[in-house]
Scaffold this motif. Structure first.
Motif, PDB file in Angstrom:
ATOM      1  N   SER A 233      62.072  85.037  42.392  1.00 27.91           N
ATOM      2  CA  SER A 233      63.287  84.221  41.813  1.00 27.91           C
ATOM      3  C   SER A 233      64.427  84.888  41.777  1.00 27.91           C
ATOM      4  O   SER A 233      65.426  84.252  41.500  1.00 27.91           O
ATOM      5  CB  SER A 233      62.534  84.245  40.278  1.00 27.91           C
ATOM      6  OG  SER A 233      62.441  85.521  39.649  1.00 27.91           O
TER       7      SER A 233
ATOM      8  N   ILE B 230      68.961  79.607  50.754  1.00 24.59           N
ATOM      9  CA  ILE B 230      67.721  79.305  51.731  1.00 24.59           C
ATOM     10  C   ILE B 230      67.566  77.804  51.848  1.00 24.59           C
ATOM     11  O   ILE B 230      67.109  77.351  53.041  1.00 24.59           O
ATOM     12  CB  ILE B 230      66.557  79.568  50.690  1.00 24.59           C
ATOM     13  CG1 ILE B 230      66.634  81.069  50.659  1.00 24.59           C
ATOM     14  CG2 ILE B 230      65.390  79.308  51.453  1.00 24.59           C
ATOM     15  CD1 ILE B 230      65.475  81.722  49.688  1.00 24.59           C
ATOM     16  N   TYR B 231      68.102  76.955  51.065  1.00 21.39           N
ATOM     17  CA  TYR B 231      67.742  75.617  51.370  1.00 21.39           C
ATOM     18  C   TYR B 231      68.887  74.885  52.214  1.00 21.39           C
ATOM     19  O   TYR B 231      68.954  73.756  52.355  1.00 21.39           O
ATOM     20  CB  TYR B 231      67.720  74.849  49.921  1.00 21.39           C
ATOM     21  CG  TYR B 231      66.288  75.098  49.363  1.00 21.39           C
ATOM     22  CD1 TYR B 231      65.156  75.765  50.080  1.00 21.39           C
ATOM     23  CD2 TYR B 231      66.191  74.932  48.146  1.00 21.39           C
ATOM     24  CE1 TYR B 231      64.011  76.115  49.407  1.00 21.39           C
ATOM     25  CE2 TYR B 231      64.923  75.299  47.347  1.00 21.39           C
ATOM     26  CZ  TYR B 231      64.041  76.051  48.217  1.00 21.39           C
ATOM     27  OH  TYR B 231      62.692  76.259  47.467  1.00 21.39           O
TER      28      TYR B 231
ATOM     29  N   GLU C  42      64.208  75.236  41.228  1.00 21.35           N
ATOM     30  CA  GLU C  42      64.736  76.711  41.639  1.00 21.35           C
ATOM     31  C   GLU C  42      66.027  77.039  41.338  1.00 21.35           C
ATOM     32  O   GLU C  42      66.502  78.132  40.729  1.00 21.35           O
ATOM     33  CB  GLU C  42      64.535  77.091  43.139  1.00 21.35           C
ATOM     34  CG  GLU C  42      63.014  77.181  43.840  1.00 21.35           C
ATOM     35  CD  GLU C  42      62.887  75.687  44.460  1.00 21.35           C
ATOM     36  OE1 GLU C  42      62.213  75.585  45.385  1.00 21.35           O
ATOM     37  OE2 GLU C  42      63.256  74.899  43.767  1.00 21.35           O
ATOM     38  N   GLU C  43      66.962  76.087  41.408  1.00 26.11           N
ATOM     39  CA  GLU C  43      68.160  76.342  40.811  1.00 26.11           C
ATOM     40  C   GLU C  43      68.461  75.863  39.515  1.00 26.11           C
ATOM     41  O   GLU C  43      69.148  76.299  38.691  1.00 26.11           O
ATOM     42  CB  GLU C  43      69.322  75.648  41.673  1.00 26.11           C
ATOM     43  CG  GLU C  43      69.315  76.247  43.039  1.00 26.11           C
ATOM     44  CD  GLU C  43      69.837  75.094  44.276  1.00 26.11           C
ATOM     45  OE1 GLU C  43      71.175  75.564  44.507  1.00 26.11           O
ATOM     46  OE2 GLU C  43      69.316  74.167  44.461  1.00 26.11           O
TER      47      GLU C  43
ATOM     48  N   PRO D  95      59.977  81.946  51.019  1.00 28.50           N
ATOM     49  CA  PRO D  95      59.874  80.454  50.851  1.00 28.50           C
ATOM     50  C   PRO D  95      60.382  79.728  52.048  1.00 28.50           C
ATOM     51  O   PRO D  95      61.503  80.039  52.452  1.00 28.50           O
ATOM     52  CB  PRO D  95      60.609  80.363  49.808  1.00 28.50           C
ATOM     53  CG  PRO D  95      61.546  81.849  49.453  1.00 28.50           C
ATOM     54  CD  PRO D  95      60.881  82.601  50.236  1.00 28.50           C
TER      55      PRO D  95
ATOM     56  N   TYR E 298      68.476  80.356  46.057  1.00 32.20           N
ATOM     57  CA  TYR E 298      67.656  79.296  46.849  1.00 32.20           C
ATOM     58  C   TYR E 298      68.475  78.217  47.439  1.00 32.20           C
ATOM     59  O   TYR E 298      68.165  77.724  48.558  1.00 32.20           O
ATOM     60  CB  TYR E 298      66.722  78.971  45.849  1.00 32.20           C
ATOM     61  CG  TYR E 298      65.400  79.393  45.382  1.00 32.20           C
ATOM     62  CD1 TYR E 298      64.233  79.196  46.495  1.00 32.20           C
ATOM     63  CD2 TYR E 298      65.370  80.369  44.599  1.00 32.20           C
ATOM     64  CE1 TYR E 298      63.120  80.096  46.200  1.00 32.20           C
ATOM     65  CE2 TYR E 298      64.367  81.050  44.383  1.00 32.20           C
ATOM     66  CZ  TYR E 298      62.984  81.062  45.212  1.00 32.20           C
ATOM     67  OH  TYR E 298      62.073  81.683  45.086  1.00 32.20           O
TER      68      TYR E 298
ATOM     69  N   ASN F 157      62.279  76.490  53.611  1.00 31.19           N
ATOM     70  CA  ASN F 157      63.292  75.321  53.389  1.00 31.19           C
ATOM     71  C   ASN F 157      62.912  74.034  53.813  1.00 31.19           C
ATOM     72  O   ASN F 157      63.471  73.025  53.740  1.00 31.19           O
ATOM     73  CB  ASN F 157      64.519  75.719  53.679  1.00 31.19           C
ATOM     74  CG  ASN F 157      64.725  75.897  55.394  1.00 31.19           C
ATOM     75  OD1 ASN F 157      63.846  75.628  55.850  1.00 31.19           O
ATOM     76  ND2 ASN F 157      65.740  76.205  55.761  1.00 31.19           N
TER      77      ASN F 157
ATOM     78  N   PHE G 121      58.614  80.831  44.009  1.00 32.74           N
ATOM     79  CA  PHE G 121      59.383  80.874  42.531  1.00 32.74           C
ATOM     80  C   PHE G 121      58.347  80.581  41.423  1.00 32.74           C
ATOM     81  O   PHE G 121      57.261  79.838  41.558  1.00 32.74           O
ATOM     82  CB  PHE G 121      59.937  79.534  42.831  1.00 32.74           C
ATOM     83  CG  PHE G 121      61.028  79.085  41.548  1.00 32.74           C
ATOM     84  CD1 PHE G 121      62.119  79.911  41.057  1.00 32.74           C
ATOM     85  CD2 PHE G 121      60.526  78.252  40.773  1.00 32.74           C
ATOM     86  CE1 PHE G 121      62.453  79.412  39.888  1.00 32.74           C
ATOM     87  CE2 PHE G 121      61.164  77.507  39.462  1.00 32.74           C
ATOM     88  CZ  PHE G 121      62.444  78.379  39.259  1.00 32.74           C
TER      89      PHE G 121
END
Length: 231
Positions: free
Chosen positions: A20, A27-28, A144-145, A46, A24, A48, A172
């Motif tokens: 966490s 990452i995305y 996640e955000e 994780p 993110y 994407n 997450f």
């Protein structure tokens, strides 16, 4: 449940690290080749893939136009929300797309409504498609955000429709975060054994301070859960 699904659920529930603390949003980003590469070889990194797919879903097969009408599954979820929510409750739709569920609840007299989705076009089209929709607060964000920015017990009711929770990486702490921000009830319809990140959902719910009020199999794949947040 076949052996492959059982293995995936075991890995996602018990053997994946809590990441966490990761940013993110980076990452995305499609330019983040490092995480894209690592996620192919290290199971707890994780991926994407799902985020990029749904960010760009207008150009594929799951654009917002597929989520405007209230189908039978959406109507069933709405019915359960109306059974447990009061008109003044603060309500959050997790991965709301264009906001059909929130619009339908608004028509029933609910007004303290929130939602988020990673698809910016879907969020932007809400006011154009549902032009009588009042008092809605929508954000373009991933779970996640969005979830970590909310206060403890901020929402009376949190809900989610199928093919949302199951697409969020197991790294997450999704249910932990949903439990943290939920004051009364979490209501969801999920595919317990399907999509990208199947988990032992009942275990996850109980572990994170939810009491199962209803566990109803809708069809061969989908299950309706009504979960009460324990004090």
């Amino acid at each position: 449940m076949n052996s492959k699904v059982f293995l995936k659920k075991t890995i996602n529930t018990f053997l994946t690290l809590n990441l966490s603390f990761i940013n993110y949003s980076k990452i995305y980003n499609k330019k983040n080749f490092l995480f894209t590469f690592l996620s192919k070889f290290i199971w707890f990194v994780p991926s994407n893939f799902q985020a990029l797919y749904w960010k760009n879903s207008e150009n594929i097969a799951h654009g917002h136009s597929h989520f405007i009408e209230m189908d039978d599954t959406a109507l069933l979820l709405k019915k359960e929300i109306c059974n447990y929510a009061t008109k003044g409750d603060k309500i959050l739709d997790v991965c709301c797309s264009v906001g059909r569920m929130l619009n339908s609840l608004n028509q029933e007299g609910f007004s303290n409504l929130y939602g988020f989705d990673i698809n910016k076009t879907a969020i932007d089209q809400n006011k154009k498609i549902f032009n009588k929709f009042n008092n809605v607060n929508l954000a373009c964000n991933s779970a996640e955000e969005y979830l970590p920015t909310k206060a403890n017990n901020e929402f009376d009711i949190v809900f989610s429709l199928s093919a949302s929770l199951e697409l969020i990486p197991a790294s997450f702490p999704l249910i932990k975060e949903i439990s943290r921000i939920t004051k009364k009830y979490f209501i969801c319809i999920i595919d317990e054994n399907g999509h990208a990140y199947p988990r032992f959902w009942v275990y996850e719910f109980k572990k994170n301070n939810f009491k199962i009020i209803k566990n109803h199999k809708i069809n061969q794949t989908l299950t309706l859960f009504v979960l009460k947040k324990m004090k």
